[in-house]
Every structure is written in C-alpha cells, then in structure tokens.
Design a protein around this motif. Structure first.
Motif, PDB file in Angstrom:
ATOM      1  N   LEU A   1      -4.353   4.837  -8.647  1.00  0.00           N
ATOM      2  CA  LEU A   1      -4.054   5.360  -6.990  1.00  0.00           C
ATOM      3  C   LEU A   1      -4.528   6.474  -6.528  1.00  0.00           C
ATOM      4  CD1 LEU A   1      -2.314   4.708  -4.660  1.00  0.00           C
ATOM      5  CD2 LEU A   1      -0.372   5.771  -5.926  1.00  0.00           C
TER       6      LEU A   1
ATOM      7  N   LYS B   1      -1.195   6.901   0.974  1.00  0.00           N
ATOM      8  CA  LYS B   1      -1.238   7.254  -0.501  1.00  0.00           C
ATOM      9  C   LYS B   1      -0.199   8.145  -0.984  1.00  0.00           C
ATOM     10  CE  LYS B   1      -5.319   7.452  -2.259  1.00  0.00           C
ATOM     11  NZ  LYS B   1      -6.902   7.692  -2.729  1.00  0.00           N
TER      12      LYS B   1
ATOM     13  N   CYS C   1       0.530  -0.755  -5.112  1.00  0.00           N
ATOM     14  CA  CYS C   1      -0.310   0.100  -5.581  1.00  0.00           C
ATOM     15  C   CYS C   1       0.415   1.385  -6.140  1.00  0.00           C
ATOM     16  CB  CYS C   1      -1.209   0.739  -4.057  1.00  0.00           C
ATOM     17  SG  CYS C   1      -1.977  -0.524  -3.433  1.00  0.00           S
ATOM     18  N   TYR C   2       1.628   1.614  -5.872  1.00  0.00           N
ATOM     19  CA  TYR C   2       2.300   2.922  -6.586  1.00  0.00           C
ATOM     20  C   TYR C   2       2.465   2.626  -8.094  1.00  0.00           C
ATOM     21  CZ  TYR C   2       5.489  -0.774  -4.676  1.00  0.00           C
ATOM     22  OH  TYR C   2       5.893  -2.151  -4.187  1.00  0.00           O
TER      23      TYR C   2
ATOM     24  N   ALA D   1       3.024   5.978  -1.229  1.00  0.00           N
ATOM     25  CA  ALA D   1       2.933   5.171  -2.424  1.00  0.00           C
ATOM     26  C   ALA D   1       2.978   6.215  -3.834  1.00  0.00           C
ATOM     27  CB  ALA D   1       1.465   4.895  -2.767  1.00  0.00           C
TER      28      ALA D   1
ATOM     29  N   CYS E   1       0.658  -1.158  -0.036  1.00  0.00           N
ATOM     30  CA  CYS E   1       0.130   0.045  -0.100  1.00  0.00           C
ATOM     31  C   CYS E   1       0.793   1.437  -0.053  1.00  0.00           C
ATOM     32  CB  CYS E   1      -1.002   0.016   1.201  1.00  0.00           C
ATOM     33  SG  CYS E   1       0.067   0.016   2.770  1.00  0.00           S
ATOM     34  N   GLY E   2       2.106   1.291   0.281  1.00  0.00           N
ATOM     35  CA  GLY E   2       2.948   2.303   0.303  1.00  0.00           C
ATOM     36  C   GLY E   2       3.783   2.673   1.745  1.00  0.00           C
TER      37      GLY E   2
END
Length: 351
Positions: free
Chosen positions: A284, A303, A278-279, A306, A230-231
């Motif tokens: 995203l 976020k 996710c990146y 990411a 997820c980052g």
C-alpha cells in the motif's frame, strides 16, 4: 422543478419574448440544454445495463414512474418529431440516420401509449449506447435549428396540413394517451414549441431521471459495505447521489468509468489478490495504481484513510469520517488529508 433550472428557464423565456434579447435567449437556451444533457451523459456512462429498464417508482404518479431508457427515448423522439416534421420540415434523425434499426426499438412513436410493465419490456429491447447517440444527434441538430431561427419566425402557426402530416407519419400513436399530442403541438406557434419540447420538457424528464438514478443507487448500496476498496468512505463522498459504490454495479467513480471494462485498477488488483481492500495489501505505502496514481490530487488522502483502516479497522474509520465531515465538506477533507499521506494519517488519528 429544480430551483436552479427553473430560474434558468424563466430567464430564457423572458429573453425570448423580446427581439433585442432574442439572440441572447437562444445562446443561453443552448448552453442550458448542454448542461442538462450532461446529466444524461453521466447516467449512460456510469450505470449498468439493467439500470435502464428498472422502475423503482413503478406505481407512482409522475414522470419518475418510467425508466431511464424510456425517458431518453421519449424526450428525443418528441424533439425529433417536432423539430423536423413541424419546424424544419425535413427528415427526422431517427429515419435519416437509420437509428430505428441501430437502437432496436419496436416502435417509432413517442411512447406515450406505453404503460406499466410495457415500459420496462420496451426499455429492455433498446441498445442504450445507440439510443444515447441518437439523443445526442437530435440535440445537436435541434441546437442548430434554434440558431437558424429568427425572431420573426416565433409567431409562425401550424395548419391542418401539418396536423395531417403528423398523423400520416405514424410517429404519434392513435392511443388516447398519445394522440392528444398532435393537437397540443399544432395549437402552439414556434415560440410555444421552443418553450416546451425544446426546454421545459427536458427539465421535467431529466429531473425524473435523476430521481430514478438516486433511488437505484440507494437500492444498490443497501446492506453493502460503505468502505471503498481504495480507502474512501462512500457514505461521505461527493458522488454519493450518483454512485452505488465500488462494491456494486453502480460504480461511477472516475477511476472505474475511465478504465477498461469500467473496473477501477484498485478493485481489479484487490480481486486478483483476493483481499477486501487496499488496506489489506502490504504494498500500500508504495502503490501508484488507480486512485493512488501521483497525478491524482486525492491519492494521498485515500492512502492515509486506507492506512487508518489497516491500523484501526473499518468501524473506527467510519466514526472518524463522521467527525471529520461534521467540520468539513468532502473536498475540504480530501485537501486537508491529501498534503502528505503520513500527515493525513496523523490528522485522522487526532480527530
């Protein structure tokens, strides 16, 4: 012994010694037991089946040389035996509620007689979820027994009849590594039993379980990419002592443990898209899956991180994380980055 737990135990035992503080002692002990049991809950809910029969300290001297499964069995078999055969003088939970069959244990003893590989083989046979339910049942009934005791009961001693009853029950092996328990228990009064099986015994073995799970997480993370899907950075997460990371089977992130099949929605989505994280996803910025759900106070921070990985790569991301965490703790970092993901990205770029 854990310093905080040691102090709590000392306070309980001190209060237990005086009639006017006895009720307070029992209340504090029950609360302390709940706190310690939460550690077991987190382990059972968070770790894969194989974790419960691993012996990362197999040749060590100490309680941490056992397995997670053995530790749970041992703690609660001893309490079950002592609480019901000696104090309440009624039927043990193991037999009363049919847990012998449910758990799949080949023994009804405390397990003291098991050594080395025998412990691992024994642990493999146990149904961990049923073992956990048994442990919780023993704890809950044990708490009630403690509540029902009065100060005058603390001086009650045990007779040869009690000793004979324990031997007849077959719950303590005749092996020399185990049989001494009967004399040990019968040499105490009820206060002495509260001080050991109901409190200090828990502390010693649950601390050992924490050492085992810490080692298992370190082993699981060895050579594994520390960048979470997820980052987030697993190297800097507050769960680092508990979690092996979402790229291992030792993932205890809440979005994994609370999701179907213990698979985080972000991990599931990236696996389906065959991307590393996710990146690498074009959706995203607008994603609201898993960790990015708007109600999660860490969504914007994850976020932002990411997006930083997408722009600068994992290597630079881990470097900036190191710099950030020289200044702030994990939670503060997430707070700083989490106000707005665009502002969070800018903060990372300026760090």
């Amino acid at each position: 012994m854990d310093k905080e737990w040691s102090e709590k135990n000392k306070e309980v035992q001190s209060l237990l010694s005086k009639e006017k503080t006895y009720t307070e002692a029992i209340e504090k002990l029950i609360a302390f037991r709940e706190e310690m049991f939460q550690q077991i809950t987190w382990i059972v809910e968070g770790y894969p089946e194989e974790a419960f029969y691993q012996m990362p300290f197999a040749n060590a001297k100490g309680y941490h040389s056992k397995t997670l499964a053995y530790s749970i069995w041992h703690i609660f078999r001893i309490e079950d035996i002592v609480a019901h055969e000696m104090i309440a003088e009624d039927e043990q939970i193991l037999f009363k509620d049919g847990y012998t069959k449910k758990i799949g244990s080949p023994i009804i003893t405390t397990g003291n007689e098991l050594v080395g590989e025998e412990i691992a083989e024994f642990s493999k046979k146990l149904n961990i979820q049923e073992l956990y339910l048994y442990a919780k049942a023993v704890k809950d009934v044990g708490d009630q027994i403690l509540k029902n005791l009065q100060y005058k009961d603390l001086k009650k001693k045990f007779t040869d009849e009690t000793k004979a009853k324990l031997i007849k029950s077959g719950c303590v092996s005749e092996d020399e590594n185990a049989f001494w328990l009967i004399d040990y228990w019968c040499g105490k009064d009820i206060k002495g039993l509260i001080q050991m099986p109901f409190s200090r015994h828990w502390i010693m073995h649950i601390e050992a379980m924490r050492r085992i799970k810490d080692k298992l997480c370190l082993i699981a993370r060895k050579g594994v990419d520390p960048t979470a899907i997820c980052g987030l950075s697993c190297n800097h997460c507050f769960l680092s002592e508990w979690c092996g990371g979402c790229r291992t089977n030792y993932n205890v992130c809440s979005f994994a443990t609370c999701s179907e099949g213990r698979i985080c929605p972000n991990v599931k989505c990236c696996n389906e898209k065959n991307i590393d994280g996710c990146y690498e996803c074009s959706e995203l910025e607008n994603c609201q899956k898993g960790f990015y759900v708007p109600t999660n106070d860490g969504a914007n921070a994850a976020k932002a991180q990411a997006l930083y990985i997408r722009k600068y790569g994992k290597k630079e991301f881990l470097k900036v994380q190191d710099r950030l965490h020289e200044k702030f703790e994990f939670q503060k970092t997430q707070e700083i980055l989490g106000q707005n993901y665009k502002k969070g990205l800018k903060i990372l770029e300026d760090t």
